[in-house]
Design a protein around this motif. Structure first.
Motif, mmCIF file in Angstrom:
data_model
loop_
_atom_site.group_PDB
_atom_site.id
_atom_site.type_symbol
_atom_site.label_atom_id
_atom_site.label_comp_id
_atom_site.label_asym_id
_atom_site.label_seq_id
_atom_site.Cartn_x
_atom_site.Cartn_y
_atom_site.Cartn_z
ATOM 1 N N GLU A 42 11.898 9.159 3.378
ATOM 2 C CA GLU A 42 10.761 8.337 2.969
ATOM 3 C C GLU A 42 10.871 8.041 1.464
ATOM 4 O OE1 GLU A 42 8.082 6.161 2.167
ATOM 5 O OE2 GLU A 42 7.764 6.744 4.267
ATOM 6 N N PRO A 43 11.086 6.766 1.092
ATOM 7 C CA PRO A 43 11.304 6.449 -0.326
ATOM 8 C C PRO A 43 10.037 6.454 -1.176
ATOM 9 C CG PRO A 43 11.350 4.449 0.993
ATOM 10 C CD PRO A 43 11.222 5.584 1.959
ATOM 11 N N ALA A 96 0.850 -1.190 0.000
ATOM 12 C CA ALA A 96 0.000 0.000 0.000
ATOM 13 C C ALA A 96 0.888 1.244 0.000
ATOM 14 C CB ALA A 96 -0.914 0.000 1.224
ATOM 15 N N LEU A 97 0.719 2.101 -1.001
ATOM 16 C CA LEU A 97 1.591 3.261 -1.151
ATOM 17 C C LEU A 97 0.871 4.562 -0.786
ATOM 18 C CD1 LEU A 97 3.339 2.380 -4.527
ATOM 19 C CD2 LEU A 97 4.283 2.184 -2.213
ATOM 20 N N PRO A 98 1.547 5.458 -0.072
ATOM 21 C CA PRO A 98 0.927 6.734 0.322
ATOM 22 C C PRO A 98 0.888 7.736 -0.826
ATOM 23 C CG PRO A 98 3.208 6.670 1.054
ATOM 24 C CD PRO A 98 2.926 5.327 0.430
ATOM 25 N N VAL A 99 -0.154 8.569 -0.838
ATOM 26 C CA VAL A 99 -0.260 9.687 -1.781
ATOM 27 C C VAL A 99 -0.565 10.926 -0.948
ATOM 28 C CG1 VAL A 99 -1.501 10.678 -3.734
ATOM 29 C CG2 VAL A 99 -1.108 8.197 -3.633
ATOM 30 N N PHE A 106 9.951 14.249 3.226
ATOM 31 C CA PHE A 106 9.434 13.439 4.323
ATOM 32 C C PHE A 106 10.471 12.399 4.723
ATOM 33 C CE2 PHE A 106 5.420 15.067 2.649
ATOM 34 C CZ PHE A 106 4.749 15.381 3.825
ATOM 35 N N ASP A 107 10.376 11.962 5.999
ATOM 36 C CA ASP A 107 11.288 10.951 6.530
ATOM 37 C C ASP A 107 10.502 9.900 7.300
ATOM 38 O OD1 ASP A 107 14.127 12.272 6.114
ATOM 39 O OD2 ASP A 107 12.808 13.846 6.879
ATOM 40 N N ARG A 108 11.123 8.753 7.477
ATOM 41 C CA ARG A 108 10.526 7.697 8.295
ATOM 42 C C ARG A 108 11.121 7.755 9.705
ATOM 43 N NH1 ARG A 108 9.913 2.175 4.595
ATOM 44 N NH2 ARG A 108 8.558 3.127 3.000
ATOM 45 N N LYS A 109 10.241 7.838 10.675
ATOM 46 C CA LYS A 109 10.641 7.835 12.086
ATOM 47 C C LYS A 109 10.314 6.452 12.640
ATOM 48 C CE LYS A 109 9.655 10.353 16.401
ATOM 49 N NZ LYS A 109 8.831 11.430 16.997
ATOM 50 N N GLN A 110 11.337 5.666 12.923
ATOM 51 C CA GLN A 110 11.145 4.257 13.277
ATOM 52 C C GLN A 110 10.887 4.091 14.774
ATOM 53 O OE1 GLN A 110 11.778 2.080 10.576
ATOM 54 N NE2 GLN A 110 12.489 3.725 9.254
ATOM 55 N N TYR A 111 9.768 3.504 15.113
ATOM 56 C CA TYR A 111 9.572 3.017 16.483
ATOM 57 C C TYR A 111 8.433 2.013 16.468
ATOM 58 C CZ TYR A 111 5.700 6.438 17.099
ATOM 59 O OH TYR A 111 4.541 7.169 16.984
#
Length: 546
Positions: free
Chosen positions: A343-344, A110-113, A139-144
């Protein structure tokens, strides 16, 4: 497609979280996660109710040789029609897990738009906070890992936020010392919200509602410029006013549309180095922001005074409203724990100067500018803060003054009788029947002597509750003020003749009885006698020897 995927689910352990379950009941998915902390939390809540009086006596005074350093991270939930990265709506109070899709649930593939409104609202707020905008951000991914975060990461912004280096001007209410403060804004960045854990009293599990997952947020990070709980609470209240003026959020704290995490540390006066920072959560009102900070300052000062400053650790604490104290929630994570990376699945956010200029030109008059304008009208700071607090009230005031009414008179009517009516009836100014046009007519009718102030209040109440026009009510009820001296004199003569005992007492020295006679004249004239003429004629008659 989505419904096909959903129907293929069965009740199995949710692989990302071994203690979580997905179940389907009445066509709605429910996520459940077991919690061994429920009983412990219940015991903690019970323990916090014990022996508060001793603590409050110890914590009520803050020594003058320390100062607090306070910063606030404010999460503003945006009033977009759909979520940040999918087409799902979000309505507060909806049935759990009723507005979700594969993107909200973090399903593979599922891909974000990106919702373009999120960018527009971010630019609006950044400009309103006097920030520098990044024309090229990402945008970036914040991992937790947490049960209410289905992807295992949050889409946020890290090193290139959309807005930085701004400030917010705040007026402190007179009752708290008054004055103007300017607080720095470090950054504003876009991100998505997580889901919500639902806790059941007495049970050893929690349920996960993903309706809120993916709802767009703007996080506003302040500079550590505040020094008291009052300053922090007023800063948060100004943020709420600002987002409401801009129309980017309803700012309702009780719904979670505006959430404040407060960072507090203390240091000796004169020391430039910051102390150990403690974060406070679970603040659901501005008064709780102020009280929680004051408690935490006193707690840290007390530990310093007792030589136990090593017990002040970087942690997250919860504000317990019932116990009026903060309690440890968890050790605070550091930046490294989040393992940010770009965020890729989303492209860079590139703004044109023309786009920014268009939004700048569309901004409404903001609270700070409105307050300064009201001051130039000769209004007191109390008037200014009341009127500018609510944009709709300010608009009503401005529309009435624009007709030609005196600003101070309009403010008095709105802040007294109109505000009291709205409070009693639990209505907003947009829901009452009174219009700016009719408030202007009412004030003009009193000023021109057509009706008395007392009659004016009676007309106002009818306008508020039933509507209509001032001229129509005056004509219908024959409320035109009596301004003929001869007619008022006849009424005064009758009242004096009917009250010989009171007349004798008045002439014997009890001059306060003048008010009694004036009241009787007003009663007989049905409130229509002109007060100025009435008092003049009445005094002449009462002091006459004949």
């Amino acid at each position: 497609m989505a419904s096909t995927i959903f129907r293929s689910f069965q009740v199995h352990s949710f692989m990302l979280y071994p203690t979580s379950l997905i179940t389907r009941r009445n066509g709605v998915f429910r996520f459940t996660t077991k919690s061994s902390q429920s009983q412990t939390e219940t015991q903690q809540r019970q323990q916090t109710k014990v022996s508060q009086s001793t603590q409050s006596k110890k914590l009520d005074k803050i020594p003058k040789d320390y100062e607090a350093v306070i910063g606030i991270e404010t999460h503003v939930q945006l009033s977009t029609l759909t979520k940040a990265f999918c087409g799902c709506p979000y309505n507060y109070g909806s049935l759990p897990n009723s507005t979700i899709c594969p993107i909200c649930m973090g399903l593979p593939g599922a891909l974000p738009v990106l919702n373009s409104k999120v960018i527009e609202f971010a630019v609006k707020l950044g400009l309103a906070l006097n920030c520098n905008l990044a024309l090229n951000s990402k945008f970036d991914r914040k991992q937790y890992f947490y049960p209410d975060l289905p992807k295992g990461y949050q889409i946020s912004q890290f090193d290139v936020p959309i807005a930085t280096s701004g400030f917010l001007d705040v007026d402190i209410p007179v009752e708290f010392g008054g004055g103007h403060r300017r607080f720095g804004i470090t950054r504003v960045h876009m991100e998505e919200d997580a889901g919500k854990l639902l806790h059941t009293e007495g049970e050893n599990y929690s349920q996960v509602d993903l309706n809120r997952a993916g709802v767009p947020l703007l996080e506003i990070v302040s500079e550590p410029d505040m020094r008291t709980g009052i300053e922090a609470a007023e800063y948060a209240a100004e943020i709420q006013r600002l987002v409401r003026y801009l129309g980017v959020s309803n700012g309702n704290m009780q719904e979670g549309s505006l959430r404040c995490d407060v960072n507090v540390s203390i240091r000796p006066i004169g020391q430039s180095k910051f102390g150990t920072k403690v974060e406070i959560k679970n603040l659901n009102s501005f008064s709780s922001v102020s009280r929680a900070i004051d408690y935490e300052i006193a707690r840290q000062v007390q530990l310093h005074r007792e030589g136990q400053e090593d017990r002040i650790v970087q942690e997250t604490r919860l504000w317990e409203e019932g116990a009026q104290k903060t309690i440890t929630m968890r050790k605070k994570e550091g930046l490294a724990d989040y393992r940010y990376f770009p965020e890729p699945d989303l492209p860079a956010v590139i703004l044109s100067q023309e786009y920014v200029d268009d939004i700048q030109s569309s901004l409404p008059e903001l609270p700070e500018i409105k307050r300064r304008r009201y001051e130039t009208m000769g209004l007191s700071m109390q008037d200014v803060l009341f009127l500018a607090n609510d944009k709709n009230v300010a608009d009503f005031f401005d529309a009435t003054v624009a007709k030609g009414a005196d600003a101070k008179l309009v403010a008095n009517w709105i802040m007294s009788d109109v505000a009291a009516f709205m409070k009693n009836e639990k209505l907003t100014i947009n829901e009452i029947k009174l219009t700016p046009d009719e408030l202007f007519e009412l004030i003009a009718s009193i000023k021109d002597g057509v009706i008395s102030g007392k009659i004016g209040k009676e007309i106002l109440f009818e306008l508020l509750s039933k509507g209509g026009t001032v001229k129509g009510i005056i004509a219908e009820k024959d409320l035109v003020q009596i301004v003929d001296p001869a007619e008022i004199e006849k009424i005064v003569d009758k009242v004096i003749a009917d009250n010989p005992k009171q007349l004798e007492q008045y002439r014997g020295g009890k001059t306060k009885l003048q008010g009694y006679f004036a009241g009787q004249v007003m009663k007989l004239s049905k409130g229509k006698a002109n007060p100025g003429l009435l008092n003049k004629i009445l005094l002449e008659k009462l002091n006459s020897k004949s």
